[in-house]
Design an enzyme around this catalytic site. Sequence first.
Site, PDB file in Angstrom:
ATOM      1  N   GLU A   1     -10.726  -0.801  -5.050  1.00  0.00           N
ATOM      2  CA  GLU A   1      -9.650  -1.259  -4.499  1.00  0.00           C
ATOM      3  C   GLU A   1      -9.983  -2.965  -4.237  1.00  0.00           C
ATOM      4  OE1 GLU A   1      -6.797  -0.073  -1.576  1.00  0.00           O
ATOM      5  OE2 GLU A   1      -7.458   2.037  -1.900  1.00  0.00           O
TER       6      GLU A   1
ATOM      7  N   CYS B   1      -5.283   5.669  -4.078  1.00  0.00           N
ATOM      8  CA  CYS B   1      -4.597   4.696  -4.096  1.00  0.00           C
ATOM      9  C   CYS B   1      -3.157   4.882  -4.416  1.00  0.00           C
ATOM     10  CB  CYS B   1      -5.459   3.501  -4.671  1.00  0.00           C
ATOM     11  SG  CYS B   1      -4.424   1.909  -4.850  1.00  0.00           S
ATOM     12  N   GLY B   2      -2.255   4.761  -3.595  1.00  0.00           N
ATOM     13  CA  GLY B   2      -0.800   4.829  -4.097  1.00  0.00           C
ATOM     14  C   GLY B   2      -0.338   4.061  -5.352  1.00  0.00           C
ATOM     15  N   THR B   3      -0.557   2.803  -4.867  1.00  0.00           N
ATOM     16  CA  THR B   3      -0.205   1.578  -6.124  1.00  0.00           C
ATOM     17  C   THR B   3      -0.803   1.907  -7.210  1.00  0.00           C
ATOM     18  OG1 THR B   3      -1.708  -0.002  -5.192  1.00  0.00           O
ATOM     19  CG2 THR B   3       0.762   0.078  -4.423  1.00  0.00           C
TER      20      THR B   3
ATOM     21  N   ASN C   1      -7.205  -4.512  -8.716  1.00  0.00           N
ATOM     22  CA  ASN C   1      -7.446  -3.125  -8.347  1.00  0.00           C
ATOM     23  C   ASN C   1      -7.779  -2.476  -9.456  1.00  0.00           C
ATOM     24  OD1 ASN C   1      -6.381  -2.601  -5.348  1.00  0.00           O
ATOM     25  ND2 ASN C   1      -4.675  -3.522  -6.435  1.00  0.00           N
TER      26      ASN C   1
ATOM     27  N   CYS D   1       0.975  -1.136  -0.062  1.00  0.00           N
ATOM     28  CA  CYS D   1       0.023   0.034  -0.037  1.00  0.00           C
ATOM     29  C   CYS D   1       0.886   1.278   0.033  1.00  0.00           C
ATOM     30  CB  CYS D   1      -0.880   0.286   1.314  1.00  0.00           C
ATOM     31  SG  CYS D   1      -2.105   1.263   1.228  1.00  0.00           S
TER      32      CYS D   1
ATOM     33  N   ASN E   1       0.049   4.766  -0.243  1.00  0.00           N
ATOM     34  CA  ASN E   1      -0.257   5.588   0.760  1.00  0.00           C
ATOM     35  C   ASN E   1      -0.150   5.217   2.182  1.00  0.00           C
ATOM     36  OD1 ASN E   1      -1.103   7.508  -1.325  1.00  0.00           O
ATOM     37  ND2 ASN E   1      -3.276   6.480  -1.477  1.00  0.00           N
TER      38      ASN E   1
END
Length: 271
Positions: free
Chosen positions: A206, A216-218, A188, A77, A79
């Site tokens: 997600e 969503c960081g990724t 995702n 993750c 974030n």
Amino acid sequence: MSKGKILEFYKFEGALNDFVIIDGRSNKLEYPLEVARMLLDRHASIGGDSLLYLEESNVADIKMRVLEKDGSESQMCGNGARCVGLYFDKFFGKRSIKIETLSGLKEVKKVADGRFVVSMGPVQKLGNFVIGFKEDYQTTLDLFSLKLYIVNSSEPHAVIPMMNINKIPKAKGVKIAKNFKLFPYGINVDFIEIVNKNTIKIRTIERGVYEETLACGTGAVASAYVLHEFFGGNNVISVKALGGDLTVIIKESENLLEGDARFVFKGEIEL
């Protein structure tokens, strides 16, 4: 875990992607996945997108487990990693840490007050996340009349370009995320609107949550990578999510994710 255990927790958010953090070094959980399901309920408990459970690591400063409200565990993750960076900065005075995750080692550095950058590493093989593409680093698929650009940015993502980010087919997105015949562990789903070679807008559904989150960081990394690889995007890309802006830097050897992180509150809850 005995009934009535008092559990100390922390609440953080990055681009309004919100997390419950439990430091298992001082608050060890016997059944962390079950606890995650309880604590992430927004109506009956603390609420959050994911629970970040921290454990001792033999190869890094800390091990971060990403536990979801459906009882599953995600690989990584972005974030959340920034929030763990803030946790170590605020409570232990460490401006830089290495985090062990299921997708490998990640380094988090403080670049300004409340702002952190995560070394996400390069994109990875799709592996077992996509049936039939184990050795591929990226692929494209057509599903439900949508074009999917699939990459693994430490988490598997299906990136779908749209003309208007305000009119995403959210129901189709959930169906794609839950297409377990094609994506055995879920996937995702990122809907993106390409503004220019430096900027995209993004909305994400997600896996593990199976509903839209505010960032969503990724997903930001996967979407920026798709812009760069397939649409001639630049190396530094601004990703505008509903919860805030993130910056992705695409390099040959790694991808960097930069953004804010904020401590919300600390509390105790009786299990």
